[in-house]
Motif scaffolding. Structure first.
Motif, PDB file in Angstrom:
ATOM      1  N   ALA A  69      66.316 -48.341 -80.847  1.00  0.00           N
ATOM      2  CA  ALA A  69      65.716 -48.075 -82.151  1.00  0.00           C
ATOM      3  C   ALA A  69      64.809 -49.204 -82.629  1.00  0.00           C
ATOM      4  N   ASP A  70      65.180 -50.441 -82.363  1.00  0.00           N
ATOM      5  CA  ASP A  70      64.378 -51.521 -82.929  1.00  0.00           C
ATOM      6  C   ASP A  70      63.460 -52.160 -81.895  1.00  0.00           C
ATOM      7  N   ALA A  71      63.143 -51.403 -80.864  1.00  0.00           N
ATOM      8  CA  ALA A  71      62.320 -51.991 -79.810  1.00  0.00           C
ATOM      9  C   ALA A  71      60.938 -52.378 -80.308  1.00  0.00           C
ATOM     10  N   ARG A  72      60.479 -51.728 -81.353  1.00  0.00           N
ATOM     11  CA  ARG A  72      59.141 -52.065 -81.827  1.00  0.00           C
ATOM     12  C   ARG A  72      59.066 -53.502 -82.306  1.00  0.00           C
ATOM     13  N   THR A  73      60.210 -54.035 -82.712  1.00  0.00           N
ATOM     14  CA  THR A  73      60.190 -55.420 -83.184  1.00  0.00           C
ATOM     15  C   THR A  73      60.723 -56.363 -82.111  1.00  0.00           C
ATOM     16  N   THR A  74      60.997 -55.827 -80.941  1.00  0.00           N
ATOM     17  CA  THR A  74      61.525 -56.671 -79.871  1.00  0.00           C
ATOM     18  C   THR A  74      60.374 -57.189 -79.039  1.00  0.00           C
ATOM     19  N   PRO A  75      60.156 -58.512 -78.979  1.00  0.00           N
ATOM     20  CA  PRO A  75      58.984 -59.003 -78.267  1.00  0.00           C
ATOM     21  C   PRO A  75      58.994 -58.634 -76.787  1.00  0.00           C
ATOM     22  N   ASP A  76      60.136 -58.729 -76.128  1.00  0.00           N
ATOM     23  CA  ASP A  76      60.176 -58.482 -74.703  1.00  0.00           C
ATOM     24  C   ASP A  76      60.527 -57.023 -74.457  1.00  0.00           C
ATOM     25  N   PHE A  77      59.542 -56.146 -74.656  1.00  0.00           N
ATOM     26  CA  PHE A  77      59.898 -54.740 -74.538  1.00  0.00           C
ATOM     27  C   PHE A  77      60.010 -54.291 -73.096  1.00  0.00           C
ATOM     28  N   MET A  78      59.793 -55.198 -72.140  1.00  0.00           N
ATOM     29  CA  MET A  78      60.026 -54.799 -70.749  1.00  0.00           C
ATOM     30  C   MET A  78      61.452 -54.328 -70.560  1.00  0.00           C
ATOM     31  N   ARG A  79      62.361 -54.858 -71.356  1.00  0.00           N
ATOM     32  CA  ARG A  79      63.758 -54.491 -71.196  1.00  0.00           C
ATOM     33  C   ARG A  79      64.100 -53.259 -72.021  1.00  0.00           C
ATOM     34  N   TYR A  80      63.226 -52.828 -72.873  1.00  0.00           N
ATOM     35  CA  TYR A  80      63.553 -51.719 -73.773  1.00  0.00           C
ATOM     36  C   TYR A  80      62.397 -50.730 -73.798  1.00  0.00           C
ATOM     37  N   SER A  81      62.250 -49.988 -72.760  1.00  0.00           N
ATOM     38  CA  SER A  81      61.121 -49.067 -72.758  1.00  0.00           C
ATOM     39  C   SER A  81      61.417 -47.892 -73.676  1.00  0.00           C
ATOM     40  N   VAL A  82      60.459 -47.570 -74.484  1.00  0.00           N
ATOM     41  CA  VAL A  82      60.674 -46.518 -75.483  1.00  0.00           C
ATOM     42  C   VAL A  82      59.408 -45.701 -75.632  1.00  0.00           C
ATOM     43  N   PRO A  83      59.556 -44.483 -76.164  1.00  0.00           N
ATOM     44  CA  PRO A  83      58.343 -43.764 -76.527  1.00  0.00           C
ATOM     45  C   PRO A  83      57.607 -44.587 -77.564  1.00  0.00           C
ATOM     46  N   TYR A  84      56.290 -44.552 -77.500  1.00  0.00           N
ATOM     47  CA  TYR A  84      55.522 -45.331 -78.465  1.00  0.00           C
ATOM     48  C   TYR A  84      55.457 -44.590 -79.795  1.00  0.00           C
ATOM     49  N   THR A  85      55.831 -45.270 -80.852  1.00  0.00           N
ATOM     50  CA  THR A  85      55.631 -44.704 -82.187  1.00  0.00           C
ATOM     51  C   THR A  85      54.902 -45.758 -83.027  1.00  0.00           C
ATOM     52  N   PRO A  86      53.869 -45.332 -83.751  1.00  0.00           N
ATOM     53  CA  PRO A  86      53.111 -46.322 -84.526  1.00  0.00           C
ATOM     54  C   PRO A  86      53.942 -46.836 -85.699  1.00  0.00           C
ATOM     55  N   ASP A  87      53.617 -48.026 -86.147  1.00  0.00           N
ATOM     56  CA  ASP A  87      54.275 -48.583 -87.341  1.00  0.00           C
ATOM     57  C   ASP A  87      53.641 -47.967 -88.569  1.00  0.00           C
ATOM     58  N   ILE A  88      54.368 -47.102 -89.251  1.00  0.00           N
ATOM     59  CA  ILE A  88      53.812 -46.465 -90.452  1.00  0.00           C
ATOM     60  C   ILE A  88      54.589 -46.999 -91.657  1.00  0.00           C
ATOM     61  N   PRO A  89      53.890 -47.606 -92.613  1.00  0.00           N
ATOM     62  CA  PRO A  89      54.615 -48.122 -93.781  1.00  0.00           C
ATOM     63  C   PRO A  89      55.439 -47.012 -94.440  1.00  0.00           C
ATOM     64  N   GLY A  90      56.654 -47.344 -94.806  1.00  0.00           N
ATOM     65  CA  GLY A  90      57.512 -46.391 -95.521  1.00  0.00           C
ATOM     66  C   GLY A  90      58.330 -45.499 -94.609  1.00  0.00           C
ATOM     67  N   THR A  91      58.213 -45.673 -93.285  1.00  0.00           N
ATOM     68  CA  THR A  91      58.933 -44.800 -92.351  1.00  0.00           C
ATOM     69  C   THR A  91      60.431 -44.763 -92.662  1.00  0.00           C
ATOM     70  N   ASP A  92      60.970 -45.901 -93.074  1.00  0.00           N
ATOM     71  CA  ASP A  92      62.422 -45.978 -93.297  1.00  0.00           C
ATOM     72  C   ASP A  92      62.908 -44.999 -94.365  1.00  0.00           C
ATOM     73  N   GLN A  93      62.027 -44.675 -95.300  1.00  0.00           N
ATOM     74  CA  GLN A  93      62.511 -43.789 -96.367  1.00  0.00           C
ATOM     75  C   GLN A  93      62.373 -42.305 -96.031  1.00  0.00           C
ATOM     76  N   PHE A  94      61.747 -41.986 -94.882  1.00  0.00           N
ATOM     77  CA  PHE A  94      61.590 -40.564 -94.545  1.00  0.00           C
ATOM     78  C   PHE A  94      62.957 -39.947 -94.265  1.00  0.00           C
ATOM     79  N   GLN A  95      63.260 -38.843 -94.947  1.00  0.00           N
ATOM     80  CA  GLN A  95      64.609 -38.280 -94.817  1.00  0.00           C
ATOM     81  C   GLN A  95      64.639 -37.018 -93.969  1.00  0.00           C
ATOM     82  N   GLY A  96      63.462 -36.581 -93.488  1.00  0.00           N
ATOM     83  CA  GLY A  96      63.458 -35.388 -92.640  1.00  0.00           C
ATOM     84  C   GLY A  96      63.824 -35.753 -91.213  1.00  0.00           C
ATOM     85  N   ARG A  97      63.631 -34.776 -90.322  1.00  0.00           N
ATOM     86  CA  ARG A  97      63.941 -35.047 -88.908  1.00  0.00           C
ATOM     87  C   ARG A  97      62.712 -35.670 -88.242  1.00  0.00           C
TER      88      ARG A  97
END
Ligand code: FAD
Length: 501
Positions: free
Chosen positions: A218-246
């Motif tokens: 979940a927090d790979a976007r803030t993990t500098p060494d993402f070689m160890r945490y491959s994830v789908p790319y999702t852009p950093d959108i301000p306010g994402t944390d408050q989104f309550q939908g799916r």
């Protein structure tokens, strides 16, 4: 001397590597590591998301409806709307169009239907040059047919005996043995992850699908060494944390039904974004597709319940998304069709490859590790013809191994890599698109073809480009067309009457 070569992955790229390595038994002995139980990589569809039955992250991002007339949702050819089949065969599809009537019921009209979801490219542009598809198949195929093709390829060239199935590569290290560079590959059976085994090789070919997902973190976007945490790319959108939908990434998208009656925001409008948007529109109340491609807005023909929006600026309340042009949308769900991070989690620092912002460096011609050219990568470039390009890249890697291709000095190769990257940035590509082959594709494949003495697949390239342009202009119908090869490197597109209505 017979060189032992490790191949990581038995998708199309790994199969192609194995095919050419095994063709020269006096020179090479391949070992192909494949973490799943099957050949075909992305083309092995699974309903599962998350992890598989052995706890390994599901590799394939394939959605279900990549054209299977018996199971796919269908679109009425007349209205481009959802369609209930009364008769379905690959030849003849009829059914009831669900065009809503003013009284809220479905239209009883009978129309021909089109299976929804199939390859983005015609089979003529996604073929290994030495192994044709069954010519009776249509140009755009269901994913099962592509898988069948890859299985036949493996069968025909006798590749199964080289493949270690259910075996995941954990680490690749480079070691010096009696002054020679060797590669130490540590792998484990996915059924026995605590019992790793290690083997040494003279060369390694990385064919893991590159931009695929591994461990979701979940927090790979803030993990500098993402070689160890491959994830789908999702852009950093301000306010994402408050989104309550799916929220969902396209990697985990399989079928449209969960979006029935909902208001859905699709972020991203490349191949998957447009495909998923059209599918979800059949069942959703409303769909908004957000992207940053104004010229496309003018040409993209979408179902009536879909609108296009500019880039998302922020999430401003538990369900409200604001776009850059100030408009807002109340979304129940967000589907991120925003691509993947480059994932090479098994490479250790000793391999001499750094990963920064989605760029693997230093890779000459996007294939060869200039620090140790016995390490190669097949299939990193995106958004182009696939299988014929893999063959060129495999030929380059093997030409370097057998000495038939001599490389420039390391300094010259690195200089070329830097120039290639700089050109991409100048043409407006983001750094994470370092291996996207546009805008340099034509010169790239021509050069690879020349260096490897292979036929130049320009015909496939121009056909693929043509197909992509039609995908963007008429995503609901472009797959009804057929392509015909008219000569060496030439082709003709035969449009279908359903297009551009
Ligand atoms: P993959 O197919 O991803 O195969 C990689 C293999 O490596 C997998 O089998 C995986 O299990 C294995 N692997 C990964 N890591 C390890 C490890 N550590 N140890 C052991 N094994 C490992 N391309 C087209 O040409 N036409 C299309 O129409 C098209 N449509 C697409 C639609 C969707 C939805 C998606 C997701 C992709 C589509 N593609 C299409 C692109 C597709 O990815 C390529 O066609 C092709 O599958 C890439 O081949 P690959 O071998 O590089 O990677």
């Amino acid at each position: 001397m017979v060189l032992r070569v490790a191949v990581i992955g038995a998708g199309p790229a790994g199969l192609c590597a194995a095919r050419f390595l095994s063709a020269e038994p006096d020179c090479y002995l391949p070992t192909v590591y494949e973490q799943t139980a099957a050949v075909g990589g992305t083309w092995v569809y699974t309903d599962r998301t998350g992890t598989d039955h052995c706890g390994i992250p599901v590799h394939s991002s394939m959605y279900k409806n990549l054209r299977d007339p018996t199971t796919a949702s269908l679109v009425c050819e007349k209205h481009g709307l959802p369609f209930r089949t009364s008769q379905a065969s690959s030849e003849h599809l009829t059914g009831t169009c669900r065009r809503p009537l003013s009284n809220g019921t479905d239209s009883p009209l009978e129309h021909p239907g089109t299976p929804a979801g199939q390859t983005n490219l015609p089979k003529e542009a996604m073929v290994f040059p030495d192994f044709p598809y069954d010519s009776s198949l249509p140009s755009y195929l269901p994913h099962k047919e592509v898988l069948r093709y890859l299985e036949s390829y493996a069968e025909h060239f006798g590749l199964h005996k080289y493949i270690q199935f259910l075996t995941r590569v954990d680490t690749v290290k480079h070691v010096h043995v009696h002054g020679a560079v060797k590669w130490q590959v540590t792998s484990f059976k996915v059924t026995a992850p605590d019992s790793p085994s290690t083997e040494q090789f003279d060369a390694v070919m990385v064919c893991n699908g590159g931009y695929v997902v591994g461990h979701t973190c979940a927090d790979a976007r803030t993990t500098p060494d993402f070689m160890r945490y491959s994830v789908p790319y999702t852009p950093d959108i301000p306010g994402t944390d408050q989104f309550q939908g799916r929220t969902l990434h396209s990697h985990d998208y399989r079928v449209p039904e969960p979006f029935s009656g909902r208001r859905v925001l699709i972020i991203g409008a490349l191949g998957s974004g447009i495909d998923i948007c059209v599918e979800i529109a059949w069942v959703a109340d409303r769909v908004v597709i957000s992207h940053s491609n104004p010229p496309m807005m003018k040409i993209l023909k979408l179902p009536p319940n879909v609108t296009q929006a500019s880039r998302v600026e922020s999430i401003v309340s538990p369900n409200t998304v604001r776009f850059q042009d100030g408009q807002e949308f109340h979304a129940d769900d967000i589907v991120y069709c925003t691509g993947y991070r480059l994932s090479l989690p098994f490479l250790t620092p000793e391999c001499g490859i750094t990963l920064h912002q989605g760029r693997a460096y230093p890779l000459y011609k996007h294939v060869l590790n200039t620090n140790y050219p016995t390490m190669s990568f097949v299939g990193l470039p995106r958004n182009v013809t696939t299988f014929s390009l893999f063959q060129l890249q495999v030929k380059l890697a093997l030409g370097v191994l057998d000495g038939s291709i001599s490389l420039p000095s390391k300094a010259a190769m690195d200089q070329e890599i830097d120039k290639d990257f700089k050109t991409r940035l100048e043409k407006g590509l983001a750094p994470r698109r370092a291996h996207d082959i546009f805008p340099l594709y034509l010169s790239y494949i021509t050069e690879l073809a020349m260096v490897t003495c292979q036929p130049d697949p320009q015909g496939q390239t121009s056909m693929a480009t043509d197909s992509v342009l039609h995908l963007f202009s008429d995503p609901q119908h472009f797959r009804n067309a057929e392509y015909k090869i008219t000569g060496p490197g030439t082709w003709e597109r035969i449009p279908h009457e359903s297009e551009n209505q």
